[in-house]
Scaffold this motif. Structure first.
Motif, PDB file in Angstrom:
ATOM      1  N   GLU A  73      -1.435  -6.361  -5.948  1.00 21.73           N
ATOM      2  CA  GLU A  73      -0.657  -6.298  -6.335  1.00 21.73           C
ATOM      3  C   GLU A  73      -0.596  -5.115  -7.770  1.00 21.73           C
ATOM      4  OE1 GLU A  73       2.098  -9.096  -8.048  1.00 21.73           O
ATOM      5  OE2 GLU A  73       2.210 -10.047  -5.584  1.00 21.73           O
ATOM      6  N   ASN A  74      -2.579  -4.410  -7.245  1.00 19.46           N
ATOM      7  CA  ASN A  74      -2.883  -3.458  -8.287  1.00 19.46           C
ATOM      8  C   ASN A  74      -2.368  -1.905  -7.757  1.00 19.46           C
ATOM      9  OD1 ASN A  74      -4.368  -4.961  -9.957  1.00 19.46           O
ATOM     10  ND2 ASN A  74      -5.396  -5.803  -8.240  1.00 19.46           N
ATOM     11  N   LYS A  75      -1.777  -1.146  -9.030  1.00 18.16           N
ATOM     12  CA  LYS A  75      -1.728   0.723  -8.513  1.00 18.16           C
ATOM     13  C   LYS A  75      -2.547   1.330  -8.773  1.00 18.16           C
ATOM     14  CE  LYS A  75       3.392  -0.437  -8.730  1.00 18.16           C
ATOM     15  NZ  LYS A  75       4.495   0.010  -9.126  1.00 18.16           N
ATOM     16  N   VAL A  76      -2.980   1.843  -7.752  1.00 26.10           N
ATOM     17  CA  VAL A  76      -4.119   2.849  -8.239  1.00 26.10           C
ATOM     18  C   VAL A  76      -3.967   4.195  -8.060  1.00 26.10           C
ATOM     19  CG1 VAL A  76      -6.302   1.172  -8.142  1.00 26.10           C
ATOM     20  CG2 VAL A  76      -5.297   1.943  -5.995  1.00 26.10           C
ATOM     21  N   GLN A  77      -3.573   4.612  -9.004  1.00 24.30           N
ATOM     22  CA  GLN A  77      -2.948   5.990  -8.439  1.00 24.30           C
ATOM     23  C   GLN A  77      -3.923   7.294  -9.030  1.00 24.30           C
ATOM     24  OE1 GLN A  77      -0.055   5.757 -10.874  1.00 24.30           O
ATOM     25  NE2 GLN A  77       1.912   5.235  -9.103  1.00 24.30           N
TER      26      GLN A  77
ATOM     27  N   ASN B  32      -6.594   9.362  -8.768  1.00 26.55           N
ATOM     28  CA  ASN B  32      -8.621   8.928  -9.002  1.00 26.55           C
ATOM     29  C   ASN B  32      -8.998   9.690  -8.363  1.00 26.55           C
ATOM     30  OD1 ASN B  32      -8.011   6.412 -11.295  1.00 26.55           O
ATOM     31  ND2 ASN B  32      -7.309   5.383  -9.069  1.00 26.55           N
ATOM     32  N   GLN B  33     -10.426   9.799  -8.687  1.00 23.73           N
ATOM     33  CA  GLN B  33     -11.626  11.450  -8.401  1.00 23.73           C
ATOM     34  C   GLN B  33     -12.120  10.578  -6.974  1.00 23.73           C
ATOM     35  OE1 GLN B  33     -11.020  14.038  -8.644  1.00 23.73           O
ATOM     36  NE2 GLN B  33      -9.098  14.298  -9.815  1.00 23.73           N
ATOM     37  N   HIS B  34     -12.021   9.482  -7.286  1.00 22.65           N
ATOM     38  CA  HIS B  34     -12.975   8.723  -6.025  1.00 22.65           C
ATOM     39  C   HIS B  34     -11.706   7.871  -5.489  1.00 22.65           C
ATOM     40  CE1 HIS B  34     -16.733  10.213  -7.108  1.00 22.65           C
ATOM     41  NE2 HIS B  34     -16.045  10.453  -7.758  1.00 22.65           N
ATOM     42  N   ASN B  35     -12.571   6.571  -4.917  1.00 24.48           N
ATOM     43  CA  ASN B  35     -11.180   5.463  -4.172  1.00 24.48           C
ATOM     44  C   ASN B  35     -10.527   4.985  -5.277  1.00 24.48           C
ATOM     45  OD1 ASN B  35     -14.707   5.352  -2.620  1.00 24.48           O
ATOM     46  ND2 ASN B  35     -13.211   5.558  -1.224  1.00 24.48           N
ATOM     47  N   GLY B  36      -9.275   4.691  -3.869  1.00 30.90           N
ATOM     48  CA  GLY B  36      -7.989   3.940  -5.023  1.00 30.90           C
ATOM     49  C   GLY B  36      -9.334   2.466  -5.259  1.00 30.90           C
TER      50      GLY B  36
ATOM     51  N   LEU C  11      -1.739   2.266  -3.134  1.00 27.67           N
ATOM     52  CA  LEU C  11      -2.881   3.105  -3.481  1.00 27.67           C
ATOM     53  C   LEU C  11      -2.568   4.775  -3.415  1.00 27.67           C
ATOM     54  CD1 LEU C  11      -4.004   0.464  -1.657  1.00 27.67           C
ATOM     55  CD2 LEU C  11      -6.057   2.471  -2.419  1.00 27.67           C
ATOM     56  N   GLN C  12      -2.296   5.396  -3.731  1.00 23.32           N
ATOM     57  CA  GLN C  12      -1.802   6.775  -3.949  1.00 23.32           C
ATOM     58  C   GLN C  12      -2.115   7.733  -4.835  1.00 23.32           C
ATOM     59  OE1 GLN C  12       1.864   6.843  -5.784  1.00 23.32           O
ATOM     60  NE2 GLN C  12       2.849   9.657  -4.214  1.00 23.32           N
ATOM     61  N   GLY C  13      -2.914   9.336  -4.032  1.00 22.63           N
ATOM     62  CA  GLY C  13      -2.493  10.189  -4.640  1.00 22.63           C
ATOM     63  C   GLY C  13      -4.508  10.328  -5.239  1.00 22.63           C
ATOM     64  N   ASN C  14      -5.738   8.893  -4.490  1.00 16.75           N
ATOM     65  CA  ASN C  14      -6.803   9.252  -4.943  1.00 16.75           C
ATOM     66  C   ASN C  14      -7.620  10.741  -3.921  1.00 16.75           C
ATOM     67  OD1 ASN C  14      -6.880   6.485  -6.379  1.00 16.75           O
ATOM     68  ND2 ASN C  14      -5.207   5.849  -4.641  1.00 16.75           N
ATOM     69  N   LYS C  15      -8.271  11.036  -4.855  1.00 12.57           N
ATOM     70  CA  LYS C  15      -9.205  11.780  -3.789  1.00 12.57           C
ATOM     71  C   LYS C  15     -10.100  11.499  -2.650  1.00 12.57           C
ATOM     72  CE  LYS C  15      -6.947  14.494  -6.418  1.00 12.57           C
ATOM     73  NZ  LYS C  15      -6.111  15.222  -6.510  1.00 12.57           N
ATOM     74  N   ALA C  16     -11.032  10.705  -2.611  1.00 10.07           N
ATOM     75  CA  ALA C  16     -11.874   9.816  -1.590  1.00 10.07           C
ATOM     76  C   ALA C  16     -10.656  10.037  -0.646  1.00 10.07           C
ATOM     77  CB  ALA C  16     -12.582   8.793  -1.733  1.00 10.07           C
ATOM     78  N   ALA C  17     -11.557  10.335   1.020  1.00 11.42           N
ATOM     79  CA  ALA C  17     -10.921  10.171   2.496  1.00 11.42           C
ATOM     80  C   ALA C  17     -10.628   8.839   2.715  1.00 11.42           C
ATOM     81  CB  ALA C  17     -12.663  10.595   2.829  1.00 11.42           C
ATOM     82  N   TYR C  18     -11.795   7.654   1.680  1.00 15.76           N
ATOM     83  CA  TYR C  18     -10.773   6.396   2.049  1.00 15.76           C
ATOM     84  C   TYR C  18      -9.809   6.178   0.749  1.00 15.76           C
ATOM     85  CZ  TYR C  18     -13.309   5.398   6.540  1.00 15.76           C
ATOM     86  OH  TYR C  18     -13.386   5.344   7.674  1.00 15.76           O
TER      87      TYR C  18
ATOM     88  N   ARG D 237      -0.815  -0.827   0.507  1.00 14.30           N
ATOM     89  CA  ARG D 237       0.368   0.206   1.301  1.00 14.30           C
ATOM     90  C   ARG D 237      -0.157   1.093   0.941  1.00 14.30           C
ATOM     91  NH1 ARG D 237       5.331   2.071  -1.240  1.00 14.30           N
ATOM     92  NH2 ARG D 237       4.956   0.400  -2.684  1.00 14.30           N
ATOM     93  N   LEU D 238      -0.896   2.659   1.083  1.00 18.64           N
ATOM     94  CA  LEU D 238      -1.263   3.658   0.648  1.00 18.64           C
ATOM     95  C   LEU D 238       0.147   4.507   1.369  1.00 18.64           C
ATOM     96  CD1 LEU D 238      -4.201   5.515   1.137  1.00 18.64           C
ATOM     97  CD2 LEU D 238      -3.880   5.579   3.173  1.00 18.64           C
ATOM     98  N   VAL D 239      -0.063   5.618   0.451  1.00 23.05           N
ATOM     99  CA  VAL D 239       0.931   6.916   0.167  1.00 23.05           C
ATOM    100  C   VAL D 239       0.242   7.557  -0.183  1.00 23.05           C
ATOM    101  CG1 VAL D 239       3.623   7.068  -1.366  1.00 23.05           C
ATOM    102  CG2 VAL D 239       2.586   4.488  -1.692  1.00 23.05           C
TER     103      VAL D 239
END
Length: 732
Positions: free
Chosen positions: A606-610, A612-616, A632-639, A724-726
């Motif tokens: 239930e963490n929200k990671v948004q 970020n310049q690398h992975n979520g 996970l939303q809007g994180n810059k790395a491919a994964y 959930r990836l957004v």
């Protein structure tokens, strides 16, 4: 690129994008190790015995050239040693030729070198020669005069009359006066100096005010009682001292072996290498409404707390025999102002297995403090709350033991096996603004908000048993910490709570800083805090690095908001096992939102990671027992979620790829690795417009209706753990 998933084991190839790798973590450990080294170097300077010349002088001109005897009628049978003064400079206390000075009724109103000036006036009935018990006594002194002798004469006279039932109030009238020796107070006396300015003008380094003398006191808390000092501006006036550059300084007011002590509404100025107020073996003291200001700035050693809380041992608290190791209890410090001084309140020496208890430090203002505002060394059942700390080198420092300045009683059977020092403290609702880093002595002083630290003792030259001395049961809540230092740190701490704090950091330039971090600490809760703009990690859990290398286990990190940090938002590193990461929000960080290295997680949910310049979420050789419902939303790395060499409930989730969408497109196609289903909705009203399953190759096709130009679509991918990836896509 294919992704092989084996039940419980993630075998992910190295991606072609920039993914944070494990070696980057060592920088954080190295930075903290350097910080610890610098801190210990600074503390070593505080463990040195503070030398004071301890001169106790009273200048008194005796009309008859000697001291009169004390009548038995006056003393009620108390016997005191009587001695002749060799000249006009009577020395007593430390370095005295004999015992205390005593006065009889007949001698009390004799001339004291001024041609007949009376010592005091009072409101007694006509015809009486001395004040009745319980009355107020006012000194009769001239503006600008030296009051040392006349005040000591009066205090020595009434000491035998003042009782618990009939205390005396001695009034120093408004005006400017000098002191050239030590003023000695006794039980059941209220020294009232409102409107008076008392300036030390002697060149020697001596205590200005103390209780009794250095030879008569009883032990424990039974030496002196019921003493109040109210008002006055007490200028220690270090400029008057000779040899300021020499090794010694002097304490302003030293109070030991006492109970029920009050210091209120007084101003203390300009100390030299030591303390304004010092308590040793005192039970029940209140310091309220006072101001402490100014110190000799060239000296950067020692503790120099304005108010020191200490113990009765000869090498740390001289002049108060018996040196029975009595410590302080029930000390209340409230509503005072400390400004432009070296250190505020606290202790830098302690007795082994004899904690200071019930120390309350509340509602004070600390401003421009070079070192720390408060040091709670070996405190139990204590509170630091509601204080304002502006431009301070350190806010609140809690430590279980400091072996370099810990002392053991003779014949004490010291055992560190089950010894528990600091515990049950509350550090709450303080506002702390940290100062920029400065060099003090030979090392860099890195500012901080709150530190809670134990110690691992090995081969102590002080005889302290080798053991790990942890801190237990500290609550750090509701504090606001801002500035270019470290926020909140726990090391060798257990069963502590860090909740509801706001940590907003600035770039310190000379080093990196952390928001909240736990090292070699277990069974702690870090909950509902806000951390932003750390130059390193926002919330960091690790094994303590050198010299501890002790696993951090069973810590809970939940409900925190971490943003704008220059490395990972939340990082769990190196033997931080059974950690729970639940319900945190980590966004806009330069590293990953959450990173886990070589540790086990009890839960990652239930963490929200948004954004970020690398992975979520990034995990490296971690064992994850449970995870679900992370967003996970809007994180810059491919994964969005990348897990390498992980076991347990571990699965990588690659970012969503999709075809371009325009007003004519009726289906959305693309690829995503690790997901089971994909849903498309409208951002403006969250209305779902399509969904589809993701095949074994990660491909999907979602039928949708034509959308207007500029419409924002929200694509949501869910994996088998309901993570959930957004992603968002605008219709062109």
């Amino acid at each position: 690129m294919s992704l092989a998933l084996v039940a419980g084991l993630c075998l992910c190839p190295e991606p072609a994008v920039n993914v944070q790798a494990a070696p980057a973590v060592s920088g954080a450990e190295k930075e903290i190790a350097e910080e610890d080294r610098d801190m210990e170097l600074q503390l070593l300077a505080e463990s040195e015995v503070e030398i004071s010349e301890e001169v106790f002088d009273m200048k008194m001109d005796q009309a008859d050239g000697g001291m009169p005897e004390l009548s038995e009628d006056f003393t009620g049978g108390v016997q005191s040693e009587i001695f002749e003064a060799p000249d006009e400079n009577l020395v007593f206390g430390d370095g005295a030729a004999g015992g205390e000075v005593a006065f009889s009724d007949d001698s009390f109103t004799e001339d004291f070198g001024d041609g007949g000036t009376e010592l005091f006036s009072e409101g007694e009935e006509p015809g009486t020669d001395t004040p009745a018990p319980g009355t107020e006594v006012t000194l009769q002194v001239e503006e600008g005069s030296d009051i040392t002798g006349v005040l000591n004469s009066l205090l020595s006279e009434i000491r035998f009359r003042a009782t618990d039932e009939n205390p005396y109030k001695v009034i120093i009238p408004p005006g400017n006066y000098q002191v050239t020796g030590t003023i000695c107070l006794y039980s059941n006396i209220h020294l009232y100096a409102v409107g008076a300015v008392i300036t030390k003008t002697s060149p020697t380094k001596h205590v200005v005010v103390r209780f009794g003398n250095s030879v008569e006191s009883e032990g424990g808390y039974d030496g002196y009682r019921n003493i109040t000092i109210e008002g006055g501006t007490w200028d220690m006036n270090y400029e008057s001292c000779e040899d300021k550059e020499g090794p010694s300084g002097f304490v302003g007011f030293r109070m030991g072996h006492a109970s029920n002590v009050v210091v209120k509404d007084a101003t203390f100025l300009n100390n030299l290498k030591s303390h304004f107020l010092e308590f040793g073996g005192v039970k029940g003291a209140r310091v309220t409404g006072c101001t402490f200001r100014g110190y000799w700035e060239p000296y950067e050693g020692g503790g120099q707390e304005c108010i020191q809380i200490d113990a009765c041992r000869d090498y740390i608290f001289p002049g108060y025999a018996p040196f029975d190791g009595s410590v302080c209890e029930d000390i209340f410090i409230d509503g005072n102002t400390f400004e432009n001084v070296f250190a505020g309140v606290g202790s830098h020496s302690m007795m082994f297995d004899r904690p200071y208890k019930n120390i309350t430090i509340t509602n004070n203002t600390f401003r421009n403090i070079k070192k720390r505002a408060v040091w709670c060394l070996n405190y139990q059942d204590s509170v630091v709350s509601g204080n304002t700390m502006e431009n301070v080198g350190g806010g609140v420092y809690v430590r279980s033991i400091y072996s370099h300045n810990t002392h053991i009683m003779e014949d004490q059977q010291a055992d560190g096996t089950n010894n528990q020092q600091a515990q049950n403290l509350t550090i709450s609702d303080n506002t702390i603004t940290m100062a920029a880093p400065v060099k003090i002595g030979a090392s860099l002083w890195r500012s901080y908000g709150i530190q809670v630290i134990g110690e691992k003792v090995t081969d102590s030259d002080k005889g302290i048993p080798s053991a790990v001395y942890i801190v237990k049961g500290v609550t750090v809540k509701g504090n606001t910490v801002t500035g270019p230092g470290n926020g909140i740190r726990l090391c060798l701490a257990q069963n502590c709570e860090v909740t509801g704090n706001k940590v907003s950091l600035q770039n310190p330039k000379k080093f990196v800083n952390f928001g909240i971090y736990l090292g070699a600490s277990s069974y702690n809760v870090v909950k509902d805090n806000t951390v932003e703009k750390a130059r390193s990690v926002g919330v960091y859990v690790y094994n303590g690095s050198n010299p501890y290398k002790s696993p951090s286990t069973d810590n809970i990190v939940m409900g925190n908001m971490v943003s704008g940090c220059y490395e990972d938002g939340i990082q769990v590193d190196s033997e931080s096992n059974k950690t729970t990461l639940n319900g945190n929000t980590s966004k806009g960080n330069q590293g990953s939102g959450i990173a886990v290295y070589r540790s086990t997680l009890t839960n990652l949910s239930e963490n929200k990671v948004q954004n970020n310049q690398h992975n979520g979420i990034y995990a490296y050789h971690a064992d994850i027992k449970a995870q679900k419902a992370n967003v996970l939303q809007g994180n810059k790395a491919a994964y969005a979620m990348y897990m390498k060499g992980c076991t347990g409930k571990a699965q990588s989730l690659k970012g969503i790829q999709s075809n371009n969408v325009n007003t004519k497109v009726k289906k959305l196609t693309g690829k995503v690795v690790g997901g089971k289903t994909i849903t498309v909705a409208l951002k403006n009203n969250n209305k779902k417009i399509g969904n589809a399953k993701i095949n074994s190759k990660g491909q999907y096709t979602v039928p949708i209706k034509n959308q207007k130009k500029g419409t924002v679509l929200v694509l949501s991918v869910e994996d088998k753990y309901k993570n959930r990836l957004v992603a968002e896509q605008k219709v062109k």
